[in-house]
Enzyme design. Structure first.
Site, mmCIF file in Angstrom:
data_model
loop_
_atom_site.group_PDB
_atom_site.id
_atom_site.type_symbol
_atom_site.label_atom_id
_atom_site.label_comp_id
_atom_site.label_asym_id
_atom_site.label_seq_id
_atom_site.Cartn_x
_atom_site.Cartn_y
_atom_site.Cartn_z
ATOM 1 N N CYS A 103 30.282 48.143 40.292
ATOM 2 C CA CYS A 103 31.391 47.223 40.507
ATOM 3 C C CYS A 103 31.889 47.359 41.935
ATOM 4 O O CYS A 103 32.423 48.399 42.328
ATOM 5 C CB CYS A 103 32.523 47.508 39.532
ATOM 6 S SG CYS A 103 33.856 46.360 39.866
ATOM 7 N N GLY A 104 31.708 46.301 42.702
ATOM 8 C CA GLY A 104 32.109 46.327 44.112
ATOM 9 C C GLY A 104 33.609 46.252 44.307
ATOM 10 O O GLY A 104 34.173 46.992 45.117
ATOM 11 N N HIS A 105 34.277 45.391 43.557
ATOM 12 C CA HIS A 105 35.725 45.246 43.804
ATOM 13 C C HIS A 105 36.441 46.542 43.441
ATOM 14 O O HIS A 105 37.377 46.956 44.117
ATOM 15 C CB HIS A 105 36.299 44.049 43.033
ATOM 16 C CG HIS A 105 36.804 44.362 41.662
ATOM 17 N ND1 HIS A 105 36.036 44.258 40.523
ATOM 18 C CD2 HIS A 105 38.012 44.828 41.251
ATOM 19 C CE1 HIS A 105 36.761 44.637 39.467
ATOM 20 N NE2 HIS A 105 37.962 44.977 39.883
ATOM 21 N N ASP A 308 35.493 36.777 37.133
ATOM 22 C CA ASP A 308 35.891 37.633 38.247
ATOM 23 C C ASP A 308 36.801 36.853 39.193
ATOM 24 O O ASP A 308 36.433 35.784 39.672
ATOM 25 C CB ASP A 308 34.652 38.133 39.001
ATOM 26 C CG ASP A 308 34.959 39.338 39.874
ATOM 27 O OD1 ASP A 308 36.154 39.595 40.129
ATOM 28 O OD2 ASP A 308 34.008 40.011 40.284
ATOM 29 N N GLY A 313 31.738 42.088 44.299
ATOM 30 C CA GLY A 313 31.069 42.879 45.332
ATOM 31 C C GLY A 313 29.612 43.190 45.051
ATOM 32 O O GLY A 313 28.768 43.109 45.954
ATOM 33 N N SER A 314 29.291 43.547 43.811
ATOM 34 C CA SER A 314 27.888 43.868 43.514
ATOM 35 C C SER A 314 27.025 42.608 43.600
ATOM 36 O O SER A 314 25.841 42.676 43.960
ATOM 37 C CB SER A 314 27.759 44.522 42.135
ATOM 38 O OG SER A 314 28.426 43.762 41.157
HETATM 39 O O1 HY3 Z 1 32.964 43.298 42.300
HETATM 40 C C1 HY3 Z 1 32.169 43.522 41.390
HETATM 41 O O2 HY3 Z 1 31.025 43.927 41.604
HETATM 42 C C2 HY3 Z 1 32.639 43.369 39.998
HETATM 43 N N1 HY3 Z 1 33.835 42.639 39.766
HETATM 44 C C3 HY3 Z 1 33.889 42.380 38.345
HETATM 45 C C4 HY3 Z 1 32.443 42.249 37.969
HETATM 46 C C5 HY3 Z 1 31.689 43.153 38.903
HETATM 47 O O3 HY3 Z 1 31.440 44.375 38.268
#
Ligand code: HY3
Length: 405
Positions: A103-105, A308, A313-314
């Site tokens: 998870c990027g965020h 989201d 981010g991912s």
């Molecule tokens: O930023 C992300 O990668 C994530 N945000 C919610 C779903 C992903 O895991």
């Protein structure tokens, strides 16, 4: 930052203490206390969390303490890569359906949190390196898909600097299919497909597997400028079904390292025609400081159709790897990735993605790259959750969408 002490309240479970943050509008509930016993490697801990303590996820992610689109991170101070010195701390990510691989965020939010807390919460905090020239602190975070290096802007007093973006370098990321025709059998067809029997999509990995489809290809010619959320929810749900039930497409999400990671996490609807909204000052500010070559908008449905709020981010890592494989994003170029929220709201910035370096290809993917993703995260508060013994819901949560829709 001062961490509040857990409340001494009656109930069958110990109070669970969380710090709340948001990254581009997407919440991260960081759980640092009251976590059930998890042991072994990080993936073993993830498996135990799934099989033995799923109510822990449900009580924190779902209603009444959470909601359908809540997101959580569980700190894991002991993992095999923390022991070997490759990482400073581990983390598990959770959402409305289960536990994800990346998870990027949340990584961006955790970067600030881990710089701000003391050793009671983060035992290896004192080992983090501060670079006085760039005024940043770096840490290695063990996430289920590997290790990501996080760089956190840091003030002279040692606390994180909210005015500059956090960045992370992804695990090796790669495209698994470009412009692939995916058949949509009759039982999975959505209205906007009209008489089409297949759609053209891309697949890529950025710590989790994503399927990318343009809004037009999904059947929405007005793109993400005029979003029909329910219709897009319906269409992406059916598209995901069409992909995951097709045995010929299994290879697209097959991970060579662990079976755990081999699943389609999300569908990203893209709209490359959408630039910025002039009222979006956050993005405008980010753009002004950057030599960005392009900008695009996306809407991501992940896990059980969770939306989201951030640019994911991912998936930004996956999209940068994909764009690089297509030849549309050179190594020297940066691109702004917006979500509907960062595109439409004053003060929220999109994520900036670029190729960081070529990844080690010994894992088998010839065109793997590591991707730099940067964005801003902010604290929103803290919680100390309890469950009273008289509460009929007990240690559980629900979603009104599962009951009423
Ligand atoms: O930023 C992300 O990668 C994530 N945000 C919610 C779903 C992903 O895991």
């Amino acid at each position: 930052m001062e961490i509040p002490q857990p409340l001494q309240a009656p109930g069958p479970i110990k109070p669970i203490t969380c710090v709340e943050m948001h990254t581009a509008g997407e919440p991260t509930r960081i759980i640092w206390n009251g976590i059930p016993p998890l042991a072994g490697t990080l993936l073993e801990q993830r498996a135990q969390a799934k099989s033995k303590f799923d109510e822990f996820r449900r009580v924190l992610m779902l209603e009444p303490r959470g909601h359908y689109d809540m997101y959580g991170a569980i700190l894991r101070p002991e993992t095999e890569l923390v022991t070997s010195g490759e990482a400073h701390i581990g983390v598990l990510f959770m959402h409305n359906e289960g536990f994800s691989t990346m998870c990027g965020h949340a990584t961006i939010a955790l970067g600030r949190f881990l710089v701000d807390v003391d050793e009671k919460v983060f035992p290896r905090r004192r080992e983090l390196k501060y670079d006085p020239v760039s005024q940043t602190t770096t840490l290695n975070l063990h996430v289920p898909c590997g290790v990501v290096e996080v760089t956190v802007p840091t003030l002279a007093c040692g606390k994180s600097d909210a005015s500059r973006p956090v960045s992370f370098v992804s695990v090796p990321s790669f495209a698994t299919a470009i412009s692939l025709q995916v058949p949509v059998p009759e039982k999975y067809r959505w209205a906007e497909l009209h008489d089409k029997t297949a759609v053209t999509v891309d697949f890529a990995y950025g710590g989790a597997y994503y399927c990318m489809i343009s809004a037009e290809e999904l059947g929405f010619p007005s793109g993400l400028g005029a979003v029909k959320l329910q219709d897009m929810d319906h269409a992406t749900k059916l598209l995901k079904e069409a992909v995951v039930t097709n045995p010929d497409l299994k290879y697209l999400t097959h991970d060579i390292r662990t079976a755990e990671e081999g699943f389609l996490y999300g569908i990203m609807i893209t709209d490359t025609r959408l630039g910025h909204v002039s009222a979006s000052e956050g993005t405008a500010a980010a753009r002004a400081q950057l030599d960005v070559s392009s900008e695009e908008t996306g809407l991501c449905f992940f896990a059980n159709q969770q939306i989201d709020r951030s640019p994911t981010g991912s998936c930004v890592a996956a999209r940068v790897a994909l764009a690089h494989a297509k030849g549309s994003l050179l190594k020297s170029e940066k691109r702004i990735y917006n979500s509907l929220v960062t595109r439409g709201y004053r003060g929220l910035s999109g994520f900036v993605g670029s190729v960081f370096d070529d990844a080690d290809t010994s894992g088998g993917h010839q065109q793997s790259v590591r991707v730099s993703v940067e964005g801003y995260a902010y604290y929103t508060g803290y919680h100390s959750f309890v469950v009273e013994k008289e509460d009929g819901l007990g240690v559980d949560g629900f979603s009104v969408r599962d009951i009423a829709l």
